[in-house]
Design an enzyme around this catalytic site. Sequence first.
Site, PDB file in Angstrom:
ATOM      1  N   CYS A 123      39.499  41.684  40.403  1.00 58.49           N
ATOM      2  CA  CYS A 123      38.014  41.749  39.853  1.00 58.49           C
ATOM      3  C   CYS A 123      38.114  41.146  38.405  1.00 58.49           C
ATOM      4  CB  CYS A 123      37.378  43.180  40.037  1.00 58.49           C
ATOM      5  SG  CYS A 123      35.534  42.993  39.626  1.00 58.49           S
ATOM      6  N   HIS A 219      37.571  44.139  45.771  1.00 56.75           N
ATOM      7  CA  HIS A 219      38.302  45.287  45.590  1.00 56.75           C
ATOM      8  C   HIS A 219      38.959  45.655  46.597  1.00 56.75           C
ATOM      9  CE1 HIS A 219      37.035  46.407  41.350  1.00 56.75           C
ATOM     10  NE2 HIS A 219      35.816  45.748  41.832  1.00 56.75           N
ATOM     11  N   GLU A 221      41.607  47.522  46.471  1.00 61.03           N
ATOM     12  CA  GLU A 221      42.073  49.041  46.287  1.00 61.03           C
ATOM     13  C   GLU A 221      40.929  49.954  46.493  1.00 61.03           C
ATOM     14  OE1 GLU A 221      40.172  47.847  42.173  1.00 61.03           O
ATOM     15  OE2 GLU A 221      40.508  46.966  44.139  1.00 61.03           O
TER      16      GLU A 221
END
Length: 247
Positions: A123, A219, A221
């Site tokens: 990001c 994202h 994660e």
Amino acid sequence: MTSTTEPARPMLAMLHLRTRRPHDPTFQVALDALNAPTIRVAEHLGWDVVPVASAEVDPTVTADLVDRADAVVLMGGEDVDPAFYGGPSTYPGSGHHEPDADRAHIDAVHRCLEAGTPLLGICRGLQVLNVALGGSLVPHLTSPQLHRAAGDDHFVRTRVTVTHQGLGASVDASQDVRCAHHQAVDRLGDGLVVAARAADGVIEALVHETAPITAVQWHPEHAETADGQLGALLRRLTEQAPVVRPA
């Protein structure tokens, strides 16, 4: 006598911005919820994760960690200060900036590039990478529906098209990714190649032409996708650095 000492785990430097945000505690909670799965997945893969909040320490701390690391992850956070890419000082959605940390993270990109250290940007990390290599950003997407949701949960589920063969093994384009960004790459930085796009054409991933550098705008994660999506990208770091051998 046989030694039972285990080999040292490779070190992953996790560069983020802050451990506390009195000016925006809600955002801190959201970022903590992304940092935690990153540490968990990386440690499971055999990395020794060393986080550093670059806005809270002297720039030399970030630089020293990057120089010692086997690989680096640049995490998300506040917008890059537009002064670094000649952007407007005010724009829709503009807010708090961290120019000292931006400077430290831009320096980290150059250190990785010069040393051949594998780097993954996520990001804001993608945006830092692009700016560090002379690129610019779209300060605010005029049609952000595929990229950021309104309300308390800013994540939207979307799909990307992988346009670079080298990224295909690490990104499953048949799966939704979680996006939460209002900025995007504009002018491409030196040596960078577009590796994935959203349906509206917005750049969603970059790789470097020659260096072991990868960045994604979404994202991986996110708690619901970290094991698969982030895990694959962390394994990519391993493949790009043969001396690094997480399990």
